[in-house]
Motif scaffolding. Structure first.
Motif, PDB file in Angstrom:
ATOM      1  N   TRP A  96      12.289  -0.893  -2.452  1.00 22.85           N
ATOM      2  CA  TRP A  96      11.026  -0.909  -3.202  1.00 22.85           C
ATOM      3  C   TRP A  96      10.665  -2.332  -3.617  1.00 22.85           C
ATOM      4  O   TRP A  96       9.520  -2.757  -3.480  1.00 22.85           O
ATOM      5  N   ASP A  99       9.150  -4.381  -0.997  1.00 22.58           N
ATOM      6  CA  ASP A  99       7.872  -3.821  -0.523  1.00 22.58           C
ATOM      7  C   ASP A  99       8.015  -3.207   0.869  1.00 22.58           C
ATOM      8  O   ASP A  99       7.194  -3.431   1.752  1.00 22.58           O
ATOM      9  N   GLU A 101       9.629   0.647   2.888  1.00 25.63           N
ATOM     10  CA  GLU A 101       9.904   2.053   2.607  1.00 25.63           C
ATOM     11  C   GLU A 101      11.098   2.501   3.434  1.00 25.63           C
ATOM     12  O   GLU A 101      11.310   2.022   4.551  1.00 25.63           O
ATOM     13  N   PRO A 149       5.478  -0.164   4.721  1.00 23.97           N
ATOM     14  CA  PRO A 149       4.719   1.033   4.324  1.00 23.97           C
ATOM     15  C   PRO A 149       3.468   1.216   5.185  1.00 23.97           C
ATOM     16  O   PRO A 149       2.800   0.245   5.550  1.00 23.97           O
ATOM     17  N   LYS A 150       3.140   2.447   5.525  1.00 22.76           N
ATOM     18  CA  LYS A 150       2.021   2.751   6.419  1.00 22.76           C
ATOM     19  C   LYS A 150       0.709   2.080   5.984  1.00 22.76           C
ATOM     20  O   LYS A 150      -0.013   1.538   6.802  1.00 22.76           O
ATOM     21  N   GLU A 151       0.438   2.127   4.688  1.00 27.20           N
ATOM     22  CA  GLU A 151      -0.828   1.560   4.203  1.00 27.20           C
ATOM     23  C   GLU A 151      -0.871   0.036   4.312  1.00 27.20           C
ATOM     24  O   GLU A 151      -1.934  -0.557   4.195  1.00 27.20           O
ATOM     25  N   LYS A 152       0.265  -0.601   4.589  1.00 29.88           N
ATOM     26  CA  LYS A 152       0.308  -2.065   4.686  1.00 29.88           C
ATOM     27  C   LYS A 152       0.548  -2.557   6.106  1.00 29.88           C
ATOM     28  O   LYS A 152       0.614  -3.754   6.330  1.00 29.88           O
ATOM     29  N   ARG A 153       0.680  -1.643   7.066  1.00 27.32           N
ATOM     30  CA  ARG A 153       1.008  -2.052   8.440  1.00 27.32           C
ATOM     31  C   ARG A 153      -0.132  -2.808   9.105  1.00 27.32           C
ATOM     32  O   ARG A 153       0.115  -3.698   9.897  1.00 27.32           O
TER      33      ARG A 153
END
Length: 156
Positions: A96, A99, A101, A149-153
């Motif tokens: 975490w 940053d 997952e 994380p998916k939202e940051k890829r």
């Protein structure tokens, strides 16, 4: 032979200029001063859909409890170069803070893979043991699979 070796501090802010599908950190995280910096370095060099695989000894494994019993002591003498033990909950926090997952927890079955019927019996034995014991009582090491994380890829 196609190998490209570079000597660099893997907890630094250095950017090697390359991005990889897979980054393997094998039994290293328990040795570094800053595990968050190590994972941040790995993340910096990961392709957006890439994976980081981190292995580390399981501090709750039966062999360590046996070690304490045999020596009638309350502590385990670990590798003197270790700076920490990394448990599942501890790894969640480190991941975490970096940053990332955790997308998987894998349990290596055996160091020396068995073949044929011996392999089938070994797998059956592990599954049977897992039906009555906690995960951490069965395997001697962890293999954590990490990702951006998916939202940051898309930003990676």
């Amino acid at each position: 032979k196609g190998f490209d070796f570079r000597c660099v501090d893997a907890t630094s802010d250095v950017d090697l200029g390359d991005r990889f599908d897979r980054v393997f950190i094998g039994d290293v995280i328990e040795h570094v001063n800053d595990p968050v910096a190590l994972l941040s370095f790995a993340k910096r060099h990961l392709k957006p859909d890439g994976r980081i695989l981190v292995t580390t000894p399981n501090p709750f494994a039966p062999r360590f409890r046996q070690h304490r019993r045999q020596r009638n002591t309350k502590y385990v003498m670990a590798n003197l170069e270790h700076t920490r033990w990394v448990s599942i909950s501890n790894m969640h926090e480190i991941v975490w803070r970096a940053d990332l997952e955790m997308v998987g927890l894998h349990w290596p079955l055996m160091k020396k893979p068995k073949q044929g019927l011996a392999r089938s019996w070994a797998i059956f034995g592990k599954k049977l043991l897992l039906s009555v014991a906690a995960l951490e009582d069965v395997f001697v090491e962890y293999a954590f699979e990490l990702a951006i994380p998916k939202e940051k890829r898309s930003a990676a």
